[in-house]
Design an enzyme around this catalytic site. Structure first.
Site, PDB file in Angstrom:
ATOM      1  N   THR A 150       0.845  -1.202   0.000  1.00  0.00           N
ATOM      2  CA  THR A 150       0.000   0.000   0.000  1.00  0.00           C
ATOM      3  C   THR A 150       0.872   1.241   0.000  1.00  0.00           C
ATOM      4  OG1 THR A 150      -1.777  -1.057   1.243  1.00  0.00           O
ATOM      5  CG2 THR A 150      -1.589   1.309   1.478  1.00  0.00           C
ATOM      6  N   ARG A 177     -12.261  -9.280  -1.564  1.00  0.00           N
ATOM      7  CA  ARG A 177     -11.512  -9.101  -0.311  1.00  0.00           C
ATOM      8  C   ARG A 177     -11.134  -7.613  -0.129  1.00  0.00           C
ATOM      9  NH1 ARG A 177      -6.482  -6.696   1.178  1.00  0.00           N
ATOM     10  NH2 ARG A 177      -5.950  -7.480   3.227  1.00  0.00           N
ATOM     11  N   VAL A 178     -11.399  -7.096   1.057  1.00  0.00           N
ATOM     12  CA  VAL A 178     -11.042  -5.715   1.373  1.00  0.00           C
ATOM     13  C   VAL A 178     -10.231  -5.730   2.661  1.00  0.00           C
ATOM     14  CG1 VAL A 178     -11.981  -3.482   2.101  1.00  0.00           C
ATOM     15  CG2 VAL A 178     -13.049  -4.716   0.207  1.00  0.00           C
ATOM     16  N   GLY A 179      -9.126  -4.986   2.679  1.00  0.00           N
ATOM     17  CA  GLY A 179      -8.262  -4.959   3.863  1.00  0.00           C
ATOM     18  C   GLY A 179      -8.551  -3.773   4.764  1.00  0.00           C
ATOM     19  N   ASP A 180      -7.507  -3.259   5.383  1.00  0.00           N
ATOM     20  CA  ASP A 180      -7.624  -2.196   6.388  1.00  0.00           C
ATOM     21  C   ASP A 180      -7.820  -0.805   5.789  1.00  0.00           C
ATOM     22  OD1 ASP A 180      -4.847  -2.794   5.458  1.00  0.00           O
ATOM     23  OD2 ASP A 180      -4.456  -0.890   6.456  1.00  0.00           O
ATOM     24  N   THR A 199       0.636   0.244   6.640  1.00  0.00           N
ATOM     25  CA  THR A 199       0.731  -0.650   5.489  1.00  0.00           C
ATOM     26  C   THR A 199       1.080  -2.042   5.996  1.00  0.00           C
ATOM     27  OG1 THR A 199       2.031  -1.211   3.511  1.00  0.00           O
ATOM     28  CG2 THR A 199       3.147   0.101   5.160  1.00  0.00           C
ATOM     29  N   GLY A 200       0.687  -3.061   5.230  1.00  0.00           N
ATOM     30  CA  GLY A 200       1.044  -4.417   5.617  1.00  0.00           C
ATOM     31  C   GLY A 200      -0.158  -5.335   5.621  1.00  0.00           C
ATOM     32  N   GLY A 202      -3.373  -6.463   6.041  1.00  0.00           N
ATOM     33  CA  GLY A 202      -4.578  -5.686   6.314  1.00  0.00           C
ATOM     34  C   GLY A 202      -5.493  -6.304   7.349  1.00  0.00           C
TER      35      GLY A 202
HETATM   36  N1  ASP Z   1      -2.806  -3.178   3.850  1.00  0.00           N
HETATM   37  C1  ASP Z   1      -3.135  -3.576   2.517  1.00  0.00           C
HETATM   38  C2  ASP Z   1      -4.259  -4.499   2.490  1.00  0.00           C
HETATM   39  O1  ASP Z   1      -4.310  -5.379   3.327  1.00  0.00           O
HETATM   40  C3  ASP Z   1      -2.006  -4.253   1.847  1.00  0.00           C
HETATM   41  C4  ASP Z   1      -0.827  -3.423   1.705  1.00  0.00           C
HETATM   42  O2  ASP Z   1      -0.348  -2.760   2.638  1.00  0.00           O
HETATM   43  O3  ASP Z   1      -0.350  -3.421   0.559  1.00  0.00           O
HETATM   44  O4  ASP Z   1      -5.076  -4.404   1.603  1.00  0.00           O
END
Ligand code: ASP
Length: 269
Positions: A150, A177-180, A199-200, A202
């Protein structure tokens, strides 16, 4: 540290190589130029994030990772310290989802998802992008390369704070799928005391409600470096890729349990 005229941090995501640092540096330059031109702080972070969305080395915009079925779904969010928040989730077909998130802040809604978000982005005049135009890098998991990149920005313009994030999500994930990123207080948060962008992994970032809890530490006056050290401990270094940038009125911190290209520009009062 003394209060700053401005502070702006950008990151290219957990797992982004240090050699790619010119990306966040360029994004920060564009952001600082926007601050100096008198743009709103929300506009500032959007312009900086858009530079990284346009850079195919990062997992956002034209560099977004494809889902398991080859589709590209992106999430983006932006928030400022006056409480304005806007996000898009699982949106397809646009080059700069961060501008769609910005446009959402001007509506009565907080998050728009899927086809509705895409129709909204089209009406808002966003530049379209086909899957063929997306330079998905095809991360090779067998080499141990991370697929979590991200991009993000936090900024203070001397008065207000803002945070912005944009992502192509996890390579090969199930569509939908949706993350943070579009979840307020998870991937990002901004308030009168500072701003945070993560970032990371999610799912783990969301479970920890990472951004709001980090912001609460800023609010109670903890030093940025101390906050960073504590927050990094919430994530298992091997299992959960995690990086974060954070600012208050007079300082900043950034770090990651993976390589992470990031950049900072600030000016003393
Ligand atoms: N945090 C993002 C997600 O889980 C992934 C990322 O940091 O690239 O969608």
């Amino acid at each position: 540290m003394s209060e700053k005229n401005y502070i702006l941090l950008t990151h290219g995501g957990a797992g982004s190589k240090n050699e790619y640092q010119d990306g966040p540096v360029q994004a920060a330059k564009v952001g600082v130029k926007a601050i100096k031109s008198g743009a709103s702080v929300m506009d500032v972070v959007c312009r900086a994030v858009a530079v990284l969305e346009d850079d195919s080395r990062f997992n956002a915009g034209v560099g977004s990772h494809p889902r398991a079925d080859g589709s590209v779904e992106m999430d983006a969010a932006v928030m400022d310290s006056s409480g304005h928040f806007g996000a898009v989730a699982a949106v397809q077909g646009f080059k700069n989802p961060i501008y769609a998130a910005h446009a959402v802040t001007r509506t009565q809604y907080s998050v728009l998802a899927g086809q509705g978000a895409a129709k909204f982005a089209e009406k808002a005049g966003l530049e379209p992008m086909t899957v063929d135009q997306i330079t998905a890098r095809g991360v090779d998991f067998s080499t141990g390369e991370e697929a979590t990149d991200t991009v993000g920005c936090v900024a203070f313009d001397g008065k207000n704070f803002a945070a912005g994030l944009s992502t192509g999500g996890i390579k090969g994930a199930i569509p939908g799928r949706v993350g943070d990123v579009p979840l307020i207080g998870c991937g990002l948060y901004a308030g009168p005391a500072g701003a945070v962008a993560a970032t990371g992994d999610g799912e783990t970032i969301a479970r920890h409600m990472t951004a709001i809890r980090t912001y609460q530490m800023i609010e109670r006056g903890d030093a940025p470096e101390k906050i960073l050290e504590e927050v990094l401990h919430w994530f298992h270094p091997k299992d959960d890729a995690f990086g974060i940038i954070l600012i208050n009125r007079d300082g900043y911190a950034g770090g990651c349990n993976r390589p992470m290209a990031w950049s900072v520009v600030s000016e003393e009062k």
